[in-house]
Write a protein that holds these residues in place. Structure first.
Motif, mmCIF file in Angstrom:
data_model
loop_
_atom_site.group_PDB
_atom_site.id
_atom_site.type_symbol
_atom_site.label_atom_id
_atom_site.label_comp_id
_atom_site.label_asym_id
_atom_site.label_seq_id
_atom_site.Cartn_x
_atom_site.Cartn_y
_atom_site.Cartn_z
ATOM 1 N N LEU A 39 0.832 -1.198 0.000
ATOM 2 C CA LEU A 39 0.000 0.000 0.000
ATOM 3 C C LEU A 39 0.870 1.253 0.000
ATOM 4 C CD1 LEU A 39 -2.752 -1.024 2.586
ATOM 5 C CD2 LEU A 39 -2.921 -1.028 0.100
ATOM 6 N N GLY A 40 0.480 2.203 -0.820
ATOM 7 C CA GLY A 40 1.225 3.449 -0.914
ATOM 8 C C GLY A 40 2.373 3.403 -1.900
ATOM 9 N N ASP A 41 2.703 2.206 -2.408
ATOM 10 C CA ASP A 41 3.798 2.057 -3.377
ATOM 11 C C ASP A 41 3.323 1.459 -4.696
ATOM 12 O OD1 ASP A 41 5.880 3.070 -1.744
ATOM 13 O OD2 ASP A 41 5.988 1.166 -0.677
ATOM 14 N N ASP A 42 2.489 0.419 -4.628
ATOM 15 C CA ASP A 42 2.019 -0.232 -5.848
ATOM 16 C C ASP A 42 1.094 0.698 -6.634
ATOM 17 O OD1 ASP A 42 3.399 -2.594 -5.440
ATOM 18 O OD2 ASP A 42 1.791 -3.494 -4.261
ATOM 19 N N VAL A 43 1.095 0.508 -7.957
ATOM 20 C CA VAL A 43 0.320 1.364 -8.856
ATOM 21 C C VAL A 43 -0.683 0.516 -9.625
ATOM 22 C CG1 VAL A 43 0.458 2.910 -10.853
ATOM 23 C CG2 VAL A 43 2.205 3.020 -9.073
ATOM 24 N N CYS A 44 -1.891 1.027 -9.793
ATOM 25 C CA CYS A 44 -2.926 0.327 -10.548
ATOM 26 C C CYS A 44 -2.501 0.169 -12.003
ATOM 27 C CB CYS A 44 -4.239 1.099 -10.461
ATOM 28 S SG CYS A 44 -5.578 0.386 -11.452
ATOM 29 N N ALA A 45 -2.725 -1.021 -12.565
ATOM 30 C CA ALA A 45 -2.318 -1.315 -13.937
ATOM 31 C C ALA A 45 -3.161 -0.585 -14.973
ATOM 32 C CB ALA A 45 -2.400 -2.824 -14.183
ATOM 33 N N VAL A 46 -4.302 -0.037 -14.582
ATOM 34 C CA VAL A 46 -5.179 0.647 -15.533
ATOM 35 C C VAL A 46 -5.128 2.162 -15.368
ATOM 36 C CG1 VAL A 46 -7.603 1.018 -16.180
ATOM 37 C CG2 VAL A 46 -6.730 -1.292 -15.900
ATOM 38 N N CYS A 47 -5.451 2.659 -14.182
ATOM 39 C CA CYS A 47 -5.545 4.113 -13.993
ATOM 40 C C CYS A 47 -4.241 4.732 -13.505
ATOM 41 C CB CYS A 47 -6.671 4.450 -13.025
ATOM 42 S SG CYS A 47 -6.357 3.946 -11.308
ATOM 43 N N HIS A 48 -3.282 3.872 -13.100
ATOM 44 C CA HIS A 48 -1.955 4.308 -12.652
ATOM 45 C C HIS A 48 -1.992 5.132 -11.371
ATOM 46 C CE1 HIS A 48 -0.673 2.716 -16.451
ATOM 47 N NE2 HIS A 48 -1.400 3.591 -17.108
ATOM 48 N N MET A 49 -3.075 5.004 -10.617
ATOM 49 C CA MET A 49 -3.128 5.637 -9.305
ATOM 50 C C MET A 49 -2.467 4.723 -8.275
ATOM 51 S SD MET A 49 -6.952 7.333 -9.182
ATOM 52 C CE MET A 49 -6.745 7.856 -7.476
ATOM 53 N N ILE A 50 -1.972 5.323 -7.196
ATOM 54 C CA ILE A 50 -1.378 4.551 -6.112
ATOM 55 C C ILE A 50 -2.457 3.692 -5.452
ATOM 56 C CG2 ILE A 50 -0.272 4.713 -3.852
ATOM 57 C CD1 ILE A 50 1.590 5.420 -6.087
ATOM 58 N N VAL A 51 -2.135 2.436 -5.187
ATOM 59 C CA VAL A 51 -3.054 1.552 -4.460
ATOM 60 C C VAL A 51 -2.914 1.881 -2.977
ATOM 61 C CG1 VAL A 51 -3.683 -0.833 -3.945
ATOM 62 C CG2 VAL A 51 -2.830 -0.230 -6.217
ATOM 63 N N SER A 52 -3.945 2.510 -2.417
ATOM 64 C CA SER A 52 -3.816 3.027 -1.059
ATOM 65 C C SER A 52 -4.895 2.539 -0.101
ATOM 66 C CB SER A 52 -3.835 4.565 -1.084
ATOM 67 O OG SER A 52 -5.025 5.038 -1.692
ATOM 68 N N ASP A 53 -5.930 1.878 -0.610
ATOM 69 C CA ASP A 53 -7.015 1.408 0.255
ATOM 70 C C ASP A 53 -7.149 -0.100 0.100
ATOM 71 O OD1 ASP A 53 -9.380 0.886 1.649
ATOM 72 O OD2 ASP A 53 -10.262 2.811 1.090
ATOM 73 N N GLU A 54 -6.741 -0.832 1.140
ATOM 74 C CA GLU A 54 -6.711 -2.293 1.041
ATOM 75 C C GLU A 54 -8.095 -2.914 0.930
ATOM 76 O OE1 GLU A 54 -6.520 -3.254 5.860
ATOM 77 O OE2 GLU A 54 -4.943 -3.931 4.523
ATOM 78 N N ARG A 55 -9.147 -2.163 1.223
ATOM 79 C CA ARG A 55 -10.499 -2.728 1.180
ATOM 80 C C ARG A 55 -11.032 -2.908 -0.233
ATOM 81 N NH1 ARG A 55 -13.648 1.650 4.352
ATOM 82 N NH2 ARG A 55 -12.300 2.894 2.983
ATOM 83 N N TYR A 56 -10.438 -2.235 -1.215
ATOM 84 C CA TYR A 56 -11.035 -2.242 -2.548
ATOM 85 C C TYR A 56 -10.082 -2.679 -3.653
ATOM 86 C CZ TYR A 56 -14.421 0.489 0.082
ATOM 87 O OH TYR A 56 -15.323 0.904 1.031
ATOM 88 N N ALA A 57 -8.869 -3.089 -3.314
ATOM 89 C CA ALA A 57 -7.916 -3.522 -4.337
ATOM 90 C C ALA A 57 -8.384 -4.824 -4.990
ATOM 91 C CB ALA A 57 -6.531 -3.705 -3.725
ATOM 92 N N ALA A 58 -7.905 -5.058 -6.200
ATOM 93 C CA ALA A 58 -8.226 -6.282 -6.935
ATOM 94 C C ALA A 58 -6.991 -6.693 -7.733
ATOM 95 C CB ALA A 58 -9.420 -6.058 -7.862
ATOM 96 N N ALA A 59 -6.975 -7.935 -8.201
ATOM 97 C CA ALA A 59 -5.815 -8.425 -8.950
ATOM 98 C C ALA A 59 -6.238 -9.578 -9.850
ATOM 99 C CB ALA A 59 -4.705 -8.876 -7.999
ATOM 100 N N LEU A 60 -5.416 -9.825 -10.852
ATOM 101 C CA LEU A 60 -5.584 -10.974 -11.733
ATOM 102 C C LEU A 60 -4.324 -11.827 -11.692
ATOM 103 C CD1 LEU A 60 -7.142 -9.382 -14.953
ATOM 104 C CD2 LEU A 60 -8.297 -10.930 -13.360
ATOM 105 N N SER A 61 -4.485 -13.110 -11.904
ATOM 106 C CA SER A 61 -3.365 -13.997 -12.217
ATOM 107 C C SER A 61 -3.586 -14.444 -13.656
ATOM 108 C CB SER A 61 -3.338 -15.205 -11.277
ATOM 109 O OG SER A 61 -3.076 -14.806 -9.944
#
Length: 300
Positions: A39-61
């Motif tokens: 949190l606070g370092d990773d960047v969203c692969a689509v909107c390029h915003m910082i991933v900062s809220d652990e309640r709403y993050a998502a991911a793909l494998s």
């Protein structure tokens, strides 16, 4: 000679050991497992915003055409759906989403979702994931909305319905105060004057939001207004999203109301200001902002 051979074998074994351990580690890693989140370092692969809220993050494998496993991370499940729509031929091994209450990874396909205008998710889709329907119904008691499955959540995001359902304002719904001031004539004959005190050329981040509100009194004189609640909603038209982490302005002295607005990306923003009296909407105005990156080493 035999001693030299033994020494060479020992050296070769020592050099190979780390490689063997690395290979074993890679082989044991589950390609369908969710990624680690920083949190606070990773960047969203689509909107390029910082991933900062652990309640709403998502991911793909996913597995690419070379057989390599990749695990793109998203700050909002809406971004995951948009990514999938842009790459329909990718091989999806698993979908992951964070639990909206517990902040842990759960299976996105098996999850139950709540969409509510009261859920202020990073990209404004207003969709949170829960492990069971009972959990979703429980959360709905706090945040009224719709309990849906992943396919309905996907449909609402890709159709644009989710953004509208989350309650964010579009730029066409309000008038813009281009000069930082606006006079609003009310139906009951009163008039309000809004004067923005926050610079509209402003640096990225959470910034003080200051606005003065006056009411026209007897003889046309303007005096500080009381009993009015102020609500703000920042909106980035080019990206189609708002931002979390805002604080509605409250009256601090005289006509001055102060809150906090979060400009999460550089670019053109609009802040929609709504005035309420007794819980009823009086008026709504918008102000444009040019948000820039903060100067290196600067304090702005």
């Amino acid at each position: 000679m035999m001693r030299i051979d033994r020494d060479i074998r020992r050296l070769a074994t020592g050099l190979m050991a780390p490689a063997l351990l690395l290979a074993a580690s890679c082989a044991s890693e589950d390609p369908a497992a969710p990624p680690n989140v920083h949190l606070g370092d990773d960047v969203c692969a689509v909107c390029h915003m910082i991933v900062s809220d652990e309640r709403y993050a998502a991911a793909l494998s996913v597995r690419d055409e070379r057989g390599r496993v990749e695990k793109p991370l998203f700050d909002d499940i809406g971004c995951l759906f948009e990514h999938e729509a842009s790459a329909p031929d990718q091989e999806i091994l698993a979908r992951h989403v964070r639990h909206a209450d517990a902040g842990v990874w759960i299976d996105a396909d098996a999850a139950v979702y709540l969409q509510s205008r009261e859920l202020h998710t990073p990209m404004g889709f207003g969709i949170g994931a829960l492990a069971t329907r009972a959990e979703a119904e429980s959360l709905r008691e706090r945040y009224p909305g719709d309990v849906i499955d992943i396919e309905e959540a996907r449909r609402r995001v890709l159709s644009g319905e989710a953004m509208a359902g989350a309650g964010y304002f579009g730029g066409s719904q309000t008038e813009t105060g281009d000069d930082g001031e606006a006079v609003i004539e009310l139906e009951d004959g009163r008039a309000l004057r809004l004067a923005l005190r926050t610079p509209r050329d402003i640096a990225l981040g959470r910034r003080p939001f200051e606005i003065e509100i006056h009411q026209r009194g007897v003889g046309g004189a303007w005096r500080p207004v009381g009993g009015v609640d102020v609500r703000i909603e920042p909106w980035m038209p080019s990206m189609g999203h708002g931002s979390p982490g805002n604080e509605h302005p409250t009256r601090v002295e005289g006509a001055l109301h102060r809150g906090v607005v979060n400009f999460s990306m550089p670019g053109d923003w609009v802040v929609h200001v709504t005035l309420l009296e007794g819980g009823q909407e009086l008026a709504r105005r918008s102000f444009e902002f040019d948000v820039r990156r903060a100067s290196p080493g600067g304090s702005d």
